[in-house]
Design a protein around this motif. Structure first.
Motif, mmCIF file in Angstrom:
data_model
loop_
_atom_site.group_PDB
_atom_site.id
_atom_site.type_symbol
_atom_site.label_atom_id
_atom_site.label_comp_id
_atom_site.label_asym_id
_atom_site.label_seq_id
_atom_site.Cartn_x
_atom_site.Cartn_y
_atom_site.Cartn_z
ATOM 1 N N UNK A 82 0.821 -1.213 0.000
ATOM 2 C CA UNK A 82 0.000 0.000 0.000
ATOM 3 C C UNK A 82 0.852 1.258 0.000
ATOM 4 N N UNK A 83 2.001 1.214 0.661
ATOM 5 C CA UNK A 83 2.891 2.373 0.678
ATOM 6 C C UNK A 83 3.405 2.690 -0.723
ATOM 7 N N UNK A 84 3.699 1.674 -1.498
ATOM 8 C CA UNK A 84 4.189 1.875 -2.865
ATOM 9 C C UNK A 84 3.093 2.396 -3.781
ATOM 10 N N UNK A 85 1.868 1.943 -3.557
ATOM 11 C CA UNK A 85 0.749 2.444 -4.363
ATOM 12 C C UNK A 85 0.623 3.949 -4.176
ATOM 13 N N UNK A 86 0.652 4.402 -2.934
ATOM 14 C CA UNK A 86 0.495 5.831 -2.653
ATOM 15 C C UNK A 86 1.635 6.628 -3.268
ATOM 16 N N UNK A 87 2.868 6.187 -3.059
ATOM 17 C CA UNK A 87 4.025 6.888 -3.634
ATOM 18 C C UNK A 87 3.887 7.027 -5.144
ATOM 19 N N UNK A 88 3.559 5.933 -5.799
ATOM 20 C CA UNK A 88 3.476 5.911 -7.257
ATOM 21 C C UNK A 88 2.334 6.780 -7.762
ATOM 22 N N UNK A 89 1.195 6.726 -7.102
ATOM 23 C CA UNK A 89 0.028 7.503 -7.523
ATOM 24 C C UNK A 89 0.300 8.998 -7.363
ATOM 25 N N UNK A 90 0.869 9.391 -6.253
ATOM 26 C CA UNK A 90 1.084 10.811 -6.000
ATOM 27 C C UNK A 90 2.134 11.417 -6.925
ATOM 28 N N UNK A 91 2.990 10.567 -7.457
ATOM 29 C CA UNK A 91 4.084 11.042 -8.295
ATOM 30 C C UNK A 91 3.616 11.806 -9.528
ATOM 31 N N UNK A 92 2.606 11.274 -10.261
ATOM 32 C CA UNK A 92 2.234 11.886 -11.547
ATOM 33 C C UNK A 92 0.734 11.946 -11.824
#
Length: 152
Positions: free
Chosen positions: A73-83
């Motif tokens: 879930x932490x990676x999903x948030x990081x990736x989504x917020x990126x772009x």
């Protein structure tokens, strides 16, 4: 995982036995062990006992972080917020928000003018990264139920 993915999740012995396809004795032992260790709170409600995570336990935050990292879930948030654009909220809904490891993580992303094209390319990459299927939904309206991973 049931109790630590989302602190709002509750369960009772018979319901958990059915959900996990286990005997009530096995579930009872685990619930007793977790309660005695202080990880779960138990509360008598009518003729059954309800269990939930003890958010006051000193290790609650660490356990919740471990579960979130295990699920990716932490990676999903990081990736989504990126772009993704102006993201106002990222919420896990469905089975995972209720603590059931069904293999499909449903994520709602809320915000105006989100980058849907990027999201279409992102889904397979996130799935490879975390080893689970992810279904993204875009919305303009804030989500009130589920596991809120990010909120602005």
């Amino acid at each position: 995982m049931k109790f630590f993915i989302n602190a709002a999740n509750r369960g009772h012995m018979r319901g958990l036995a059915e959900e996990f396809n286990e005997s009530t004795n096995a579930i009872r032992k685990e619930l007793n062990n977790l309660s005695e260790a202080g990880y779960l709170e138990k509360k008598a409600e009518q003729n059954r006992v309800s269990y939930r995570a003890n958010i006051q336990h000193p290790l609650f935050g660490a356990l919740q972080n471990i579960v979130h990292k295990y699920l990716g879930l932490d990676r999903i948030v990081e990736t989504v917020l990126e772009r993704m654009g102006d993201v106002q909220q990222v919420v896990v809904t469905g089975d995972y928000a209720q603590g059931r490891d069904s293999g499909v993580i449903e994520v709602t992303i809320v915000g105006p003018a989100l980058n849907a094209d990027y999201l279409e390319q992102l889904a397979p990459k996130v799935e490879d990264l975390i080893g689970r299927q992810v279904r993204f939904t875009l919305s303009n309206k804030k989500v009130k139920e589920g596991l809120i991973l990010f909120q602005q």
